[in-house]
Enzyme design. Sequence first.
Site, PDB file in Angstrom:
ATOM      1  N   GLU A  85       6.468  43.402   7.484  1.00 28.08           N
ATOM      2  CA  GLU A  85       6.076  42.802   8.770  1.00 28.08           C
ATOM      3  C   GLU A  85       6.067  43.794   9.937  1.00 28.08           C
ATOM      4  O   GLU A  85       6.200  43.372  11.093  1.00 28.08           O
ATOM      5  CB  GLU A  85       7.021  41.647   9.101  1.00 28.08           C
ATOM      6  CG  GLU A  85       6.889  40.468   8.157  1.00 28.08           C
ATOM      7  CD  GLU A  85       7.454  39.204   8.763  1.00 28.08           C
ATOM      8  OE1 GLU A  85       6.665  38.334   9.138  1.00 28.08           O
ATOM      9  OE2 GLU A  85       8.687  39.097   8.874  1.00 28.08           O
ATOM     10  N   HIS A 104      12.717  41.249  15.609  1.00 30.52           N
ATOM     11  CA  HIS A 104      12.151  40.104  14.879  1.00 30.52           C
ATOM     12  C   HIS A 104      13.224  39.572  13.939  1.00 30.52           C
ATOM     13  O   HIS A 104      13.851  40.343  13.208  1.00 30.52           O
ATOM     14  CB  HIS A 104      10.912  40.515  14.086  1.00 30.52           C
ATOM     15  CG  HIS A 104      10.468  39.454  13.143  1.00 30.52           C
ATOM     16  ND1 HIS A 104      10.005  38.229  13.570  1.00 30.52           N
ATOM     17  CD2 HIS A 104      10.470  39.400  11.786  1.00 30.52           C
ATOM     18  CE1 HIS A 104       9.725  37.489  12.512  1.00 30.52           C
ATOM     19  NE2 HIS A 104      10.003  38.164  11.425  1.00 30.52           N
TER      20      HIS A 104
END
Length: 267
Positions: A85, A104
């Site tokens: 990601e 994140h």
Amino acid sequence: MTTTEADAVVEGLIRKFIHGSHILHYHGVVDAYGHLSFRHPLRSDIFVMAKNMPPAAISSPDDLIQYWVENAEPVEEGAPKGYVERRIHSEIYKRHHNVNAVVHAHADAVIPFTISGVPLRPCYHMAGFLGTDGPPVWDIADHYFRSDIPDMLVRHEHLGRSLAQTFDGGNVVTLMRGHGFTAISLSIEDAVFRAIYTMKNAAIQSSTLSLSAASAATSDVSPAPAIRYLSRSEAWSAAETLSGTISRPWQLWVEEVEASPLYSNAA
Ligand SMILES: [Zn+2]
């Protein structure tokens, strides 16, 4: 800036990054998943994050990879495998030139606010940065290409780009449906601060919603009292005030992770 001074700046940020990764784990914001990154202080077209490993286990500069902001590809050939990601980070750095750190994470407490339609709102002064309307909820299902695997992960540039656009309005946290959240800031310390207090605020709000529902079910007063979140001016003022105090929790958080045998920081 001399070469020695430049090296010291980079080394200081790497040490801070490793501490930040440990702090996020110590506070339960990340587990084996989730990640922190920072923009290179001398090369704005490069950002840095760990190779594919749990944040708690990051311990030395050898665990880090430099990536191009433009395409999230490693600067050096033969780099170890990175996080799937990482385009969350690259697309935010590409679109928002003032952002220097990104977190994140998938913290449990936040997930209900990504799927319920109940907006996450600032319950106390520590989370004024959330803003009175609460962070936007980005739904990846609105942005898949037909060829994408719908596994909820921000695997591709177009998904990262769409997520990065949610920060255009000046918000600093975006929730991600059925997944987690992303927090941005000018500094590693503040991005970590925002991630921790986004999670804490979510837990407080869930407790408050439960109490409020219980109160409404048992109260003779109708309608039941409304939950009082921070007002617009309170949220803004609290965020302003708290932003000047982050060195205090940061110092404590560093001491906490340095005192834990789980974490090692050789940077
Ligand atoms: Zn994720």
